[in-house]
Enzyme design. Structure first.
Site, short mmCIF file in Angstrom:
data_model
loop_
_atom_site.label_atom_id
_atom_site.label_comp_id
_atom_site.label_asym_id
_atom_site.label_seq_id
_atom_site.Cartn_x
_atom_site.Cartn_y
_atom_site.Cartn_z
N ALA A 38 3.24 0.47 0.32
CA ALA A 38 3.22 1.85 -0.05
C ALA A 38 3.70 1.88 -1.57
O ALA A 38 4.56 2.54 -2.02
CB ALA A 38 4.18 2.80 0.61
N ASN A 87 6.47 -12.24 -0.80
CA ASN A 87 5.38 -11.68 0.20
C ASN A 87 4.62 -12.60 0.79
O ASN A 87 4.07 -12.18 1.78
CB ASN A 87 4.63 -10.72 -0.80
CG ASN A 87 5.38 -9.55 -1.20
OD1 ASN A 87 6.69 -9.51 -1.16
ND2 ASN A 87 4.73 -8.63 -2.15
N TYR A 132 -10.48 -0.28 -11.87
CA TYR A 132 -9.36 -0.85 -12.28
C TYR A 132 -9.09 -1.05 -13.79
O TYR A 132 -9.78 -1.88 -14.37
CB TYR A 132 -8.87 -2.09 -11.37
CG TYR A 132 -8.84 -1.82 -10.06
CD1 TYR A 132 -8.82 -0.68 -9.47
CD2 TYR A 132 -8.48 -3.16 -9.23
CE1 TYR A 132 -8.67 -0.39 -7.91
CE2 TYR A 132 -8.57 -2.78 -7.61
CZ TYR A 132 -8.71 -1.62 -7.30
OH TYR A 132 -8.40 -1.29 -5.88
P1 NDP Z 1 1.68 -2.79 -2.38
O1 NDP Z 1 1.67 -1.53 -1.66
O2 NDP Z 1 2.06 -4.07 -1.77
O3 NDP Z 1 2.33 -2.54 -3.90
C1 NDP Z 1 2.49 -3.64 -4.62
C2 NDP Z 1 3.63 -3.30 -5.74
O4 NDP Z 1 4.85 -3.54 -5.35
C3 NDP Z 1 3.71 -4.52 -6.73
O5 NDP Z 1 2.68 -4.25 -7.67
C4 NDP Z 1 5.16 -4.42 -7.24
O6 NDP Z 1 5.21 -3.32 -8.09
C5 NDP Z 1 6.00 -3.77 -5.92
N1 NDP Z 1 6.22 -4.96 -5.03
C6 NDP Z 1 5.64 -5.89 -4.34
N2 NDP Z 1 6.15 -6.80 -3.71
C7 NDP Z 1 7.55 -6.51 -3.93
C8 NDP Z 1 8.63 -7.20 -3.89
N3 NDP Z 1 9.00 -8.09 -2.85
N4 NDP Z 1 9.84 -6.68 -4.34
C9 NDP Z 1 9.75 -5.45 -5.03
N5 NDP Z 1 8.83 -4.87 -5.35
C10 NDP Z 1 7.44 -5.53 -4.84
O7 NDP Z 1 0.17 -3.04 -2.81
P2 NDP Z 1 -0.77 -2.31 -3.79
O8 NDP Z 1 -0.90 -0.91 -3.60
O9 NDP Z 1 -0.69 -3.28 -5.08
O10 NDP Z 1 -2.35 -2.59 -3.05
C11 NDP Z 1 -2.73 -3.85 -3.01
C12 NDP Z 1 -4.00 -4.15 -3.39
O11 NDP Z 1 -5.01 -3.24 -2.62
C13 NDP Z 1 -4.55 -3.55 -5.00
O12 NDP Z 1 -4.14 -4.58 -5.76
C14 NDP Z 1 -5.79 -3.30 -4.84
O13 NDP Z 1 -6.51 -4.61 -4.99
C15 NDP Z 1 -6.03 -2.75 -3.33
N6 NDP Z 1 -6.17 -1.27 -3.24
C16 NDP Z 1 -7.19 -0.64 -3.12
C17 NDP Z 1 -7.54 0.71 -2.99
C18 NDP Z 1 -8.45 1.40 -2.43
O14 NDP Z 1 -8.86 2.60 -2.85
N7 NDP Z 1 -9.64 0.52 -2.02
C19 NDP Z 1 -6.36 1.44 -3.50
C20 NDP Z 1 -5.04 0.97 -3.88
C21 NDP Z 1 -4.98 -0.63 -3.77
P3 NDP Z 1 6.18 -2.87 -9.25
O15 NDP Z 1 6.76 -4.15 -9.76
O16 NDP Z 1 5.64 -2.31 -10.39
O17 NDP Z 1 7.21 -2.07 -8.58
#
Ligand code: NDP
Length: 327
Positions: A213, A296, A54
């Site tokens: 997603a 959330n 990351y």
């Molecule tokens: P989400 O699917 O929940 O996406 C999070 C993103 O969505 C935020 O950063 C924000 O992005 C947007 N968002 C979240 N809540 C809201 C809301 N209420 N209203 C509007 N926009 C919102 O989770 P992640 O994809 O971030 O995954 C969570 C965690 O999982 C990661 O941080 C990581 O630690 C882990 N992970 C692990 C992986 C692996 O291969 N093991 C791969 C991916 C993630 P924005 O504001 O930019 O739109």
């Protein structure tokens, strides 16, 4: 906040947790990262997820600095990291699940996180070029050395997890106890079907990622409220293209209407839908803004709205019910 034991371990983990992918050391300023960790911790989140890859190590540095500056007792939270992709790897020895990289990556992660040990260390992807025996031995040795407490896998197949588990068992080594798969309304098969047997046999825990997603399941991409949002980022164009299909836009429209009828928001309903699955130990939340995380973190309050009837309506909207094997 509700806590459950992580798989067969005795480790109590909060059902909602918080991760730093894309955001820490990259999309957001460090003071926002700190504020988000404060909000999460104060809400009872006890698990913070990270990885060497990351922001090429920067995400761990930011989280480490924040943790160092807090008065939080080290025994009150769980920190993870992940090994495989390297922290900005330039040469072949800087990645993979061979003994050399696992050993070096762990030491480097500890340094960046400013911690004495990592609570959960994940093998971020399977490594087809390293014998699984070497990986299991290396992770076992890190536990024995006191550098990590538990280890797990991320995006491994059920067969690979079983292989690692069996090798560990036969040789009296400490095996993997948790898997970190993607799980959300669009991506379901691994969690709902492929792993269904090993929840029982191995007692696998799951820390699921991208519950929204990458934000698509908030509905904001349908309504063009997306300034500076993740799927507008150039490096994530591949993900944006995968998600922005006509089918997904239609699903989100209908899901959004359903959430409104239930008197809640789509992000809360989508996270609650993940929480409803008892095979999910913890849902890792991501956020780039305080308001997102605050919203959330209240998702558990709407789980009760997801009655059998509502779950059936969601199935009818998604039209992606995984096919379960008949026994
Ligand atoms: P989400 O699917 O929940 O996406 C999070 C993103 O969505 C935020 O950063 C924000 O992005 C947007 N968002 C979240 N809540 C809201 C809301 N209420 N209203 C509007 N926009 C919102 O989770 P992640 O994809 O971030 O995954 C969570 C965690 O999982 C990661 O941080 C990581 O630690 C882990 N992970 C692990 C992986 C692996 O291969 N093991 C791969 C991916 C993630 P924005 O504001 O930019 O739109």
């Amino acid at each position: 906040m509700e806590y459950v034991q992580l798989g067969k371990t005795g480790l109590p983990i909060s059902r909602l947790s918080f991760g730093s992918w894309i955001t820490f050391g990259n999309q957001i300023q460090n003071d926002i990262s700190e504020r988000l960790m404060d909000i999460a911790y104060e809400a009872g989140v006890n698990f913070f997820d990270n990885a060497e890859v990351y922001a090429a190590g920067e995400s761990e540095r930011v989280m480490g600095k924040i943790l160092k500056s807090k008065n939080w007792s080290r025994d009150s939270y769980i920190v993870s990291s992940k090994v495989f992709f390297g922290a900005g790897a330039k040469v072949p020895t800087q990645r993979g699940l061979n003994r050399k990289h696992i050993f070096e990556a762990c030491n480097q992660a500890l340094e960046r996180l400013q911690l004495d040990y990592i609570d959960i260390y994940f093998c971020h992807r399977p490594d087809k070029s390293t014998p699984i025996e070497e990986t299991v031995w290396s992770m076992h040795q890190l536990v024995m050395a006191g550098k990590i407490l538990y280890w797990g896998t991320s995006e491994w197949s059920a067969q690979e997890i079983m292989e690692a588990h069996m090798f560990a068992k036969q040789n009296h080594l400490i095996g993997p106890v948790v898997e970190q798969p993607q799980y959300n309304m669009f991506v379901r098969d691994k969690v709902e079907v492929e792993f269904s047997q090993i929840y029982k046999t191995v007692g696998l825990g799951t820390t699921i990622w991208s519950p929204l997603a990458s934000g698509f399941l908030t509905g904001k991409y349908n309504f063009n409220q997306t300034d500076n949002s993740r799927l507008e980022r150039e490096e994530l164009d591949w993900l944006s293209q995968r998600l922005r299909t006509e089918e997904n836009f239609n699903r989100v429209n209908e899901l959004n209407k359903l959430a409104q009828d239930l008197g809640t928001s789509l992000p809360k309903m989508a996270i609650a839908w993940c929480l409803k699955n008892p095979d999910v130990s913890t849902v890792i939340l991501g956020a780039s803004k305080e308001q997102q995380l605050i919203e959330n973190l209240t998702a558990h309050e709407v789980v009760h709205l997801l009655t059998t009837e509502v779950m059936e309506t969601i199935e009818a909207i998604l039209k992606n019910t995984p096919i379960r094997p008949q026994f």
